[in-house]
Design a protein around this motif. Structure first.
Motif, PDB file in Angstrom:
ATOM      1  N   THR A   1       0.852  -1.192   0.000  1.00 24.47           N
ATOM      2  CA  THR A   1       0.000   0.000   0.000  1.00 24.47           C
ATOM      3  C   THR A   1       0.886   1.241   0.000  1.00 24.47           C
ATOM      4  OG1 THR A   1      -1.791  -1.104   1.167  1.00 24.47           O
ATOM      5  CG2 THR A   1      -1.747   1.300   1.274  1.00 24.47           C
ATOM      6  N   GLY A   2       0.647   2.141  -0.955  1.00 24.73           N
ATOM      7  CA  GLY A   2       1.485   3.319  -1.087  1.00 24.73           C
ATOM      8  C   GLY A   2       1.040   4.501  -0.243  1.00 24.73           C
ATOM      9  N   VAL A   3      -0.051   4.336   0.508  1.00 22.49           N
ATOM     10  CA  VAL A   3      -0.593   5.431   1.322  1.00 22.49           C
ATOM     11  C   VAL A   3      -0.294   5.149   2.790  1.00 22.49           C
ATOM     12  CG1 VAL A   3      -2.651   6.689   2.000  1.00 22.49           C
ATOM     13  CG2 VAL A   3      -2.421   5.850  -0.342  1.00 22.49           C
ATOM     14  N   ARG A   4       0.378   6.070   3.449  1.00 22.98           N
ATOM     15  CA  ARG A   4       0.690   5.936   4.867  1.00 22.98           C
ATOM     16  C   ARG A   4       0.211   7.194   5.589  1.00 22.98           C
ATOM     17  NH1 ARG A   4       1.634   0.561   5.491  1.00 22.98           N
ATOM     18  NH2 ARG A   4       2.806  -0.168   3.675  1.00 22.98           N
ATOM     19  N   LEU A   5      -0.837   7.049   6.391  1.00 16.68           N
ATOM     20  CA  LEU A   5      -1.427   8.184   7.087  1.00 16.68           C
ATOM     21  C   LEU A   5      -1.500   7.885   8.569  1.00 16.68           C
ATOM     22  CD1 LEU A   5      -4.428   8.864   4.662  1.00 16.68           C
ATOM     23  CD2 LEU A   5      -2.217  10.032   4.680  1.00 16.68           C
TER      24      LEU A   5
ATOM     25  N   ILE B   1     -10.381 -13.500  -3.524  1.00 21.60           N
ATOM     26  CA  ILE B   1      -9.308 -12.524  -3.648  1.00 21.60           C
ATOM     27  C   ILE B   1      -9.004 -12.380  -5.133  1.00 21.60           C
ATOM     28  CG2 ILE B   1      -7.635 -14.372  -3.128  1.00 21.60           C
ATOM     29  CD1 ILE B   1      -5.670 -12.186  -2.256  1.00 21.60           C
ATOM     30  N   LEU B   2      -9.119 -11.171  -5.658  1.00 22.30           N
ATOM     31  CA  LEU B   2      -8.847 -10.951  -7.073  1.00 22.30           C
ATOM     32  C   LEU B   2      -7.333 -10.986  -7.298  1.00 22.30           C
ATOM     33  CD1 LEU B   2     -11.402  -8.189  -8.106  1.00 22.30           C
ATOM     34  CD2 LEU B   2     -11.649 -10.666  -8.099  1.00 22.30           C
ATOM     35  N   HIS B   3      -6.924 -11.853  -8.218  1.00 18.96           N
ATOM     36  CA  HIS B   3      -5.486 -12.050  -8.443  1.00 18.96           C
ATOM     37  C   HIS B   3      -5.279 -12.484  -9.888  1.00 18.96           C
ATOM     38  CE1 HIS B   3      -1.420 -13.781  -7.968  1.00 18.96           C
ATOM     39  NE2 HIS B   3      -1.319 -12.965  -6.941  1.00 18.96           N
ATOM     40  N   PRO B   4      -4.294 -11.882 -10.577  1.00 26.03           N
ATOM     41  CA  PRO B   4      -4.091 -12.219 -11.998  1.00 26.03           C
ATOM     42  C   PRO B   4      -3.675 -13.663 -12.237  1.00 26.03           C
ATOM     43  CG  PRO B   4      -2.313 -10.807 -11.195  1.00 26.03           C
ATOM     44  CD  PRO B   4      -3.374 -10.818 -10.139  1.00 26.03           C
TER      45      PRO B   4
ATOM     46  N   ILE C   1     -17.386 -11.836   0.257  1.00 22.68           N
ATOM     47  CA  ILE C   1     -16.324 -10.889   0.604  1.00 22.68           C
ATOM     48  C   ILE C   1     -15.348 -10.864  -0.565  1.00 22.68           C
ATOM     49  CG2 ILE C   1     -14.472 -10.279   2.196  1.00 22.68           C
ATOM     50  CD1 ILE C   1     -15.891 -11.727   4.391  1.00 22.68           C
ATOM     51  N   LEU C   2     -15.133  -9.682  -1.106  1.00 22.01           N
ATOM     52  CA  LEU C   2     -14.253  -9.503  -2.254  1.00 22.01           C
ATOM     53  C   LEU C   2     -13.016  -8.739  -1.805  1.00 22.01           C
ATOM     54  CD1 LEU C   2     -14.191 -10.008  -5.372  1.00 22.01           C
ATOM     55  CD2 LEU C   2     -15.044  -7.662  -5.617  1.00 22.01           C
ATOM     56  N   LEU C   3     -11.844  -9.332  -1.982  1.00 19.67           N
ATOM     57  CA  LEU C   3     -10.582  -8.764  -1.512  1.00 19.67           C
ATOM     58  C   LEU C   3      -9.757  -8.287  -2.702  1.00 19.67           C
ATOM     59  CD1 LEU C   3      -8.442  -8.298   0.730  1.00 19.67           C
ATOM     60  CD2 LEU C   3      -7.855 -10.728   0.541  1.00 19.67           C
ATOM     61  N   VAL C   4      -9.394  -6.992  -2.687  1.00 15.63           N
ATOM     62  CA  VAL C   4      -8.675  -6.385  -3.810  1.00 15.63           C
ATOM     63  C   VAL C   4      -7.441  -5.648  -3.279  1.00 15.63           C
ATOM     64  CG1 VAL C   4      -8.841  -4.863  -5.806  1.00 15.63           C
ATOM     65  CG2 VAL C   4     -10.875  -6.068  -4.992  1.00 15.63           C
ATOM     66  N   GLY C   5      -6.307  -5.849  -3.950  1.00 16.23           N
ATOM     67  CA  GLY C   5      -5.039  -5.303  -3.481  1.00 16.23           C
ATOM     68  C   GLY C   5      -4.730  -3.903  -3.982  1.00 16.23           C
ATOM     69  N   PRO C   6      -3.536  -3.406  -3.648  1.00 19.06           N
ATOM     70  CA  PRO C   6      -3.104  -2.059  -4.036  1.00 19.06           C
ATOM     71  C   PRO C   6      -2.542  -2.039  -5.453  1.00 19.06           C
ATOM     72  CG  PRO C   6      -1.387  -3.093  -2.750  1.00 19.06           C
ATOM     73  CD  PRO C   6      -2.530  -4.093  -2.820  1.00 19.06           C
TER      74      PRO C   6
END
Length: 245
Positions: free
Chosen positions: A115-119, A173-176, A191-196
């Motif tokens: 994940t490119g977001v760090r808050l 989990i969506l994965h190529p 439950i649908l799991l999607v990555g960054p």
């Protein structure tokens, strides 16, 4: 002509007189320039909808009389939970908006390895408040009367533990590189799991599998992080929900 629709956190009781919150009041008075005796539609986020008539307009205060309270069935029979990695820019706004239109019932933002977001905690709380407003606006536009639950952003491991304890009938989990095992003919909850943007690491895919997720490939092309969840939700709603094909 369709009545303008607005969310209110107040109880909608037949015959009640209420003063709407500041944000919808401003929109009614200043943007739409509505007048006393004009009609509008209100919903409270729990499924209740009501027609209302404006009785007074005073700057940021709009008073209405509540009429014709009902609970029209507009929710999909498929209960969907979207688990989505935080992303940069306005991508999350787009995902929340469109997922709401597609009938998602819960959105769980999560922080994965890439994940490119760090808050910090304060900014994450503000982001969550913002996403809730985006969801409200989407419900006003699309006709839903039930607001999706938007969870507080959580770490990947904590999110998987939460998903493993959920009573969902199917976890994807969506994965190529998904092997696309046959999907069930019937499904009531997903439950649908999607990555960054950078995708999931191999270790994260393994952890998801251990938590009961099946890797699924939507097609031959690699979709962007803001495209994949919406495509996945649309496919699920067409297969098990209320989207026509």
């Amino acid at each position: 002509m369709l009545r303008p629709r607005f969310f209110t956190a107040q109880a909608l009781n037949e015959g009640a007189s209420i003063v709407l919150e500041k944000e919808p009041s401003r929109h009614i008075a200043k943007a739409l320039r509505m007048r006393v005796e004009d009609s509008l539609c209100l919903f409270d986020g729990s499924g209740v909808e009501a027609h209302a008539r404006i009785t007074a307009i005073d700057k940021d205060r709009v008073s209405v009389d509540v009429r014709d309270v009902s609970e029209p069935p507009r929710e999909s029979p498929l209960y969907t939970v979207l688990v989505i990695a935080l992303s940069r820019g306005d991508r999350m706004d787009t995902i929340v908006q469109k997922a709401t239109e597609l009938g998602v019932r819960e959105i769980w933002p999560m922080i994965s390895e890439r994940t490119g977001v760090r808050l910090d905690a304060d900014r994450l709380a503000k982001k969550r408040d913002h996403w809730e407003r985006v969801a409200i606006s989407a419900c006003e536009q699309c006709g839903r009367n039930r607001l999706p639950l938007i969870a507080a952003p959580a770490a990947y491991a904590d999110t998987l533990n939460k998903a493993a304890q959920h009573d969902a009938a199917l976890r994807l989990i969506l994965h190529p590189m998904g092997n696309n095992s046959p999907l069930p003919e019937q499904c009531l909850s997903l439950i649908l799991l999607v990555g960054p943007e950078g995708g999931f690491s191999d270790a994260e895919v393994t952890s998801a599998s251990d938590a009961g997720f099946m890797a699924f490939q939507l097609g031959p092309r690699i979709l962007r992080t803001e495209t994949a969840p919406l495509a996945g939700l649309a496919v699920a709603q067409a297969r098990w929900g209320d989207l026509s094909t």
